[in-house]
Design a protein around this motif. Structure first.
Motif, mmCIF file in Angstrom:
data_model
loop_
_atom_site.group_PDB
_atom_site.id
_atom_site.type_symbol
_atom_site.label_atom_id
_atom_site.label_comp_id
_atom_site.label_asym_id
_atom_site.label_seq_id
_atom_site.Cartn_x
_atom_site.Cartn_y
_atom_site.Cartn_z
ATOM 1 N N PHE A 98 25.405 4.682 -59.787
ATOM 2 C CA PHE A 98 24.293 4.111 -59.024
ATOM 3 C C PHE A 98 23.499 5.276 -58.448
ATOM 4 O O PHE A 98 23.516 5.498 -57.246
ATOM 5 C CB PHE A 98 24.809 3.203 -57.902
ATOM 6 C CG PHE A 98 25.625 2.050 -58.392
ATOM 7 C CD1 PHE A 98 25.017 0.876 -58.821
ATOM 8 C CD2 PHE A 98 26.999 2.134 -58.451
ATOM 9 C CE1 PHE A 98 25.766 -0.180 -59.275
ATOM 10 C CE2 PHE A 98 27.765 1.071 -58.903
ATOM 11 C CZ PHE A 98 27.144 -0.094 -59.322
ATOM 12 N N GLY A 99 22.848 6.043 -59.286
ATOM 13 C CA GLY A 99 22.126 7.203 -58.792
ATOM 14 C C GLY A 99 23.039 8.398 -58.628
ATOM 15 O O GLY A 99 23.189 8.923 -57.526
ATOM 16 N N TRP A 100 23.657 8.793 -59.700
ATOM 17 C CA TRP A 100 24.579 9.932 -59.706
ATOM 18 C C TRP A 100 23.877 11.119 -60.352
ATOM 19 O O TRP A 100 23.137 10.940 -61.329
ATOM 20 C CB TRP A 100 25.831 9.561 -60.491
ATOM 21 C CG TRP A 100 26.969 10.517 -60.339
ATOM 22 C CD1 TRP A 100 27.458 11.370 -61.290
ATOM 23 C CD2 TRP A 100 27.792 10.706 -59.183
ATOM 24 N NE1 TRP A 100 28.511 12.076 -60.783
ATOM 25 C CE2 TRP A 100 28.739 11.698 -59.495
ATOM 26 C CE3 TRP A 100 27.807 10.146 -57.907
ATOM 27 C CZ2 TRP A 100 29.699 12.126 -58.585
ATOM 28 C CZ3 TRP A 100 28.761 10.582 -57.000
ATOM 29 C CH2 TRP A 100 29.694 11.550 -57.340
ATOM 30 N N HIS A 101 24.091 12.329 -59.830
ATOM 31 C CA HIS A 101 23.433 13.494 -60.403
ATOM 32 C C HIS A 101 24.139 13.903 -61.704
ATOM 33 O O HIS A 101 25.371 13.988 -61.734
ATOM 34 C CB HIS A 101 23.449 14.659 -59.415
ATOM 35 C CG HIS A 101 22.514 15.760 -59.783
ATOM 36 N ND1 HIS A 101 22.813 16.699 -60.754
ATOM 37 C CD2 HIS A 101 21.266 16.060 -59.345
ATOM 38 C CE1 HIS A 101 21.800 17.537 -60.871
ATOM 39 N NE2 HIS A 101 20.848 17.174 -60.038
ATOM 40 N N PRO A 102 23.367 14.167 -62.775
ATOM 41 C CA PRO A 102 24.001 14.465 -64.065
ATOM 42 C C PRO A 102 24.852 15.736 -64.071
ATOM 43 O O PRO A 102 25.729 15.888 -64.943
ATOM 44 C CB PRO A 102 22.810 14.603 -65.030
ATOM 45 C CG PRO A 102 21.622 14.824 -64.164
ATOM 46 C CD PRO A 102 21.900 14.127 -62.870
ATOM 47 N N SER A 103 24.630 16.633 -63.127
ATOM 48 C CA SER A 103 25.444 17.864 -63.098
ATOM 49 C C SER A 103 26.774 17.662 -62.378
ATOM 50 O O SER A 103 27.633 18.549 -62.397
ATOM 51 C CB SER A 103 24.665 18.989 -62.406
ATOM 52 O OG SER A 103 23.520 19.322 -63.145
ATOM 53 N N ALA A 162 20.759 14.745 -51.047
ATOM 54 C CA ALA A 162 20.636 13.295 -51.266
ATOM 55 C C ALA A 162 22.042 12.706 -51.197
ATOM 56 O O ALA A 162 23.030 13.439 -51.071
ATOM 57 C CB ALA A 162 20.005 12.981 -52.621
ATOM 58 N N THR A 163 22.124 11.379 -51.285
ATOM 59 C CA THR A 163 23.425 10.721 -51.400
ATOM 60 C C THR A 163 23.557 10.179 -52.822
ATOM 61 O O THR A 163 22.682 9.450 -53.289
ATOM 62 C CB THR A 163 23.565 9.579 -50.379
ATOM 63 O OG1 THR A 163 23.486 10.135 -49.069
ATOM 64 C CG2 THR A 163 24.906 8.866 -50.535
ATOM 65 N N TYR A 164 24.627 10.563 -53.475
ATOM 66 C CA TYR A 164 24.862 10.156 -54.865
ATOM 67 C C TYR A 164 26.045 9.174 -54.887
ATOM 68 O O TYR A 164 27.075 9.425 -54.259
ATOM 69 C CB TYR A 164 25.163 11.380 -55.723
ATOM 70 C CG TYR A 164 24.052 12.405 -55.676
ATOM 71 C CD1 TYR A 164 22.907 12.253 -56.452
ATOM 72 C CD2 TYR A 164 24.120 13.503 -54.817
ATOM 73 C CE1 TYR A 164 21.868 13.175 -56.390
ATOM 74 C CE2 TYR A 164 23.094 14.431 -54.744
ATOM 75 C CZ TYR A 164 21.969 14.266 -55.536
ATOM 76 O OH TYR A 164 20.945 15.179 -55.468
ATOM 77 N N THR A 165 25.867 8.079 -55.612
ATOM 78 C CA THR A 165 26.876 7.018 -55.588
ATOM 79 C C THR A 165 27.346 6.661 -56.987
ATOM 80 O O THR A 165 26.537 6.543 -57.912
ATOM 81 C CB THR A 165 26.298 5.754 -54.911
ATOM 82 O OG1 THR A 165 25.879 6.095 -53.599
ATOM 83 C CG2 THR A 165 27.341 4.649 -54.840
#
Lengths: 175, 167
Positions: A98-103, A162-165
């Motif tokens: 749900f909006g996770w950073h690809p790295s 940011a917040t990544y979920t």
């Protein structure tokens, strides 16, 4: 004419067989349904780590520590509702972003055997959690308080604030 | 029931048990949510506690040569659009200047050899800083008196402050 006579001349037993097939199939489906409802997995708890300046490896000039580990005992898994110690199962794991950073990566590792009459095997080496289900560990019988370590890797100053979920899904499969 | 019928029933029963075994491969799942919060930060520091700048008397009729000392600074930030400003805690003696030239981190823009104003003023030493973690960048201090400055005695000190902020 010959074909029609042959069709109408079935032995009596051949009429009962379809009825029995239907009855046994219903029983089988009921058994299957009961088995499906029995085994259960519970995973607790959610984890909300954060990083900031305090996580720089050696103060200004250094990068963030690349790895963040969940606290010991924070995430535990419980397998219940098996039919006994010879009811074998496996746990698969995958994630839904749900909006996770690809790295950023996520991995899970089993940190102990838990408790209960059954047994567990595998999962002692970190398993990458991807969007595709991957076998995590296996076991038999009921087992509770299986400690799991969740880790986030790939952390660096290149990850924007940011917040990544993501949701980590554990699936128990009765085998 | 004929022998043939019994055989068929046996097959059906076996098949049904296999069907039951097959449908017994039940699955159930549960999940945890991972919320990973990355906080914004920009950190900067000088490696050295102090630098010493000593101007020597010039040849008769000439201006004193500027003197320089190289210090180093470290920077870590995960933000974009940052800049480094600099100043000193009080003004310099008349006809002298203290300059600072910071080597920019990758991707940023250096302002060159700039006079450090006294606080509350500040000069932009580096601009357009983005996410990076760099150690040991050069910070060259220059003390530039001219002949009209005369003798500065006793020696003086100034505190230079560099700050990373939004531009």
């Amino acid at each position: 004419m010959i074909r029609l006579a042959a069709a109408g001349a079935r032995p009596r037993g051949s009429v009962r067989v379809p009825l029995l097939i239907g009855a046994v199939a219903v029983c089988a489906a009921a058994l299957g349904s009961l088995a499906q409802a029995a085994i259960s997995i519970t995973a607790d708890a959610d984890w909300s780590p954060s990083v900031g300046a305090a996580d720089l490896q050696a103060g200004p000039g250094s990068n963030l520590a690349a790895l963040k580990l969940s606290p010991p005992g924070h995430v535990v898994i419980e397998i219940t509702g098996t039919t006994g110690n010879f009811d074998f199962w496996q746990v698969d794991v995958h994630r839904v972003n749900f909006g996770w950073h690809p790295s950023l990566g996520i991995a899970v590792k089993r940190m102990g055997p838990g408790a209960g009459p059954g047994a567990v095997n595998g999962g002692l080496i970190p398993v990458d959690v991807t969007l595709t289900p991957t076998n995590f560990f296996s076991g038999r019988g009921d087992r509770v308080a299986i400690p799991i370590e969740v880790s986030i890797n790939g952390i660096s100053v290149a990850i924007p604030p940011a917040t990544y979920t993501t949701r980590v899904v554990f699936t128990v499969i009765d085998i | 029931m004929t022998l043939k019928t019994a055989g068929i029933l046996g097959l059906v029963l076996t098949g049904s048990l296999l069907l039951a075994a097959s449908t017994a491969r039940a699955a159930n799942n549960d999940s945890i949510v991972v919320n990973f919060q990355v906080n914004a930060f920009s950190e900067i520091q000088f490696q050295e506690a102090s630098v010493l700048l000593v101007a020597t008397p010039p040849a008769p009729g000439a201006n004193p040569a500027p003197v320089t000392q190289t210090a180093h600074y470290d920077i870590s930030t995960n933000e974009v659009g940052r800049k480094i400003t600099g100043n000193i805690d009080s003004g310099m003696p008349a006809n002298t200047a203290l300059r600072l030239n910071l080597t920019p981190p990758a991707g940023a823009t250096g302002g060159g050899n700039l006079i450090l104003p006294p606080t509350p003023g500040a000069v932009d030493l580096v601009t357009n800083i983005g996410p990076n973690a760099t150690v040991g960048l050069n910070a060259v201090f220059e003390f530039a008196p001219n002949a009209t400055a005369g003798v500065i005695n006793p020696s003086q000190s100034r505190t230079c402050t560099i700050t990373i902020i939004a531009q």
